[in-house]
Motif scaffolding. Structure first.
Motif, PDB file in Angstrom:
ATOM      1  N   PRO A 115       0.699  -1.145  -0.016  1.00 16.28           N
ATOM      2  CA  PRO A 115      -0.187  -0.013   0.040  1.00 16.28           C
ATOM      3  C   PRO A 115       0.924   1.449   0.006  1.00 16.28           C
ATOM      4  N   VAL A 116       2.054   1.266   0.413  1.00 17.13           N
ATOM      5  CA  VAL A 116       2.869   2.449   0.345  1.00 17.13           C
ATOM      6  C   VAL A 116       4.081   1.886  -0.458  1.00 17.13           C
ATOM      7  N   SER A 117       4.916   2.752  -1.257  1.00 15.15           N
ATOM      8  CA  SER A 117       5.974   2.655  -1.790  1.00 15.15           C
ATOM      9  C   SER A 117       7.014   3.820  -1.962  1.00 15.15           C
ATOM     10  N   SER A 142       7.005   9.199  -3.854  1.00 15.75           N
ATOM     11  CA  SER A 142       6.450   8.006  -3.081  1.00 15.75           C
ATOM     12  C   SER A 142       4.913   7.983  -3.582  1.00 15.75           C
ATOM     13  N   TYR A 143       4.246   6.684  -3.205  1.00 11.49           N
ATOM     14  CA  TYR A 143       2.913   6.144  -3.606  1.00 11.49           C
ATOM     15  C   TYR A 143       2.432   5.744  -2.592  1.00 11.49           C
ATOM     16  N   VAL A 144       0.994   6.074  -2.174  1.00 11.34           N
ATOM     17  CA  VAL A 144       0.351   5.757  -1.198  1.00 11.34           C
ATOM     18  C   VAL A 144      -1.194   5.416  -1.557  1.00 11.34           C
ATOM     19  N   ARG A 145      -1.502   4.095  -1.107  1.00 11.25           N
ATOM     20  CA  ARG A 145      -3.100   4.004  -1.201  1.00 11.25           C
ATOM     21  C   ARG A 145      -3.704   4.708  -0.163  1.00 11.25           C
ATOM     22  N   LYS A 146      -4.962   5.265  -0.762  1.00 15.87           N
ATOM     23  CA  LYS A 146      -5.592   6.189   0.158  1.00 15.87           C
ATOM     24  C   LYS A 146      -6.374   5.484   1.742  1.00 15.87           C
ATOM     25  N   TYR A 148      -4.755   3.480   3.235  1.00 16.13           N
ATOM     26  CA  TYR A 148      -3.696   2.660   4.272  1.00 16.13           C
ATOM     27  C   TYR A 148      -3.720   3.583   5.366  1.00 16.13           C
TER      28      TYR A 148
END
Lengths: 169, 169
Positions: A115-117, A142-146, A148
């Motif tokens: 969910p996070v990178s 960075s990339y985050v799923r809402k 998370y």
């Protein structure tokens, strides 16, 4: 209250509480790491410790970048697999079914299912002659799923994975 | 499964899971720290990050040593006090009722009421121009209460203290 007893530095260190488990990609390999910390909030940086005999150590010396991926409990089988096999002998993406995504600003891939990178570029390497050499990475994107939440984190210490507990009031 | 969205490096870092809370003594002051990690198992080392404006930063530049003390949930009021007051303005041992014990191999004191205390000598300082400067400490001796379990650890992230959760099978 029991008195404390003096013990060896090694025995003292073994009491140390757990740290978040992360899946780190270097090039196209995955390593499970609990030797991890934030380093700085402004000029955002993290750091990871790698044992020099590991395959990822060879790789990071070439790539000078890595992705740091936060897993969830559903990924525990992959976490255990990536923590107990060497990328010298297998393709960990193929073995775990995880999906590599090309980095945008780094040469290493990141993991679709996490969910996070965080994409990180190595800016320093700290070697004090111990078991681990630490790499400080500046987060470049960075990339985050809402959906998370940090409470989905998994903690590690030798031979134990744990969830995060309750909020203390 | 929701897609990840690209966010700023700062926003990505804010998802980072919690770290163990420790009480660090430098000289006769106490600071609550979650910027902490082990550094090496053999040649046992730990590291702590301190914001340079803090009183403890001034102190550690002089002492070149510190004690790292693991608290339990009963010490939460002291943890919060030591994390929100400056030793420039008060005597944190007097205010919290904690008991200082003279270090055996370091000039800094340690805390009687903590079940684990590690005496550490600073061997390096890592400054990358971020919010925190990190001090690597070699553990020179340590004290452990026989009934201590790592599951008594307290985790921290901004504005939340948490217990450790259940073992994942």
């Amino acid at each position: 209250m029991l008195q404390k007893e003096e013990v060896s530095p090694e025995a003292g260190l073994m009491t140390f509480p757990g740290f978040p488990v992360v899946l780190v990609c270097v090039d196209k390999n995955i390593i499970t790491i609990a030797a991890v910390s934030f380093f700085s909030f402004v000029k955002p940086m993290v750091m990871i410790g790698i044992v020099p005999s590991r395959y990822s150590f060879e790789l990071i010396k070439k790539t000078q970048d890595f992705s740091l991926n936060l897993p969830t409990t559903e990924l525990l089988p992959a976490i255990k697999y990536c923590g107990s096999h060497s990328g010298r002998d297998c393709d960990k993406f193929a073995e775990t079914g995880l999906t590599p995504v090309p980095g945008k600003k780094i040469t290493s891939v990141f993991i679709e299912e996490c969910p996070v990178s965080l994409e990180c570029k190595v800016i320093n390497e700290i070697n004090q002659g111990g078991t681990h050499i630490w790499f400080i990475g500046e987060i470049v994107t960075s990339y985050v799923r809402k959906d998370y939440s940090r409470q989905q984190a998994i903690l590690y210490w030798p031979r134990e994975y744990r969830t995060v507990g309750n909020i203390l009031k």
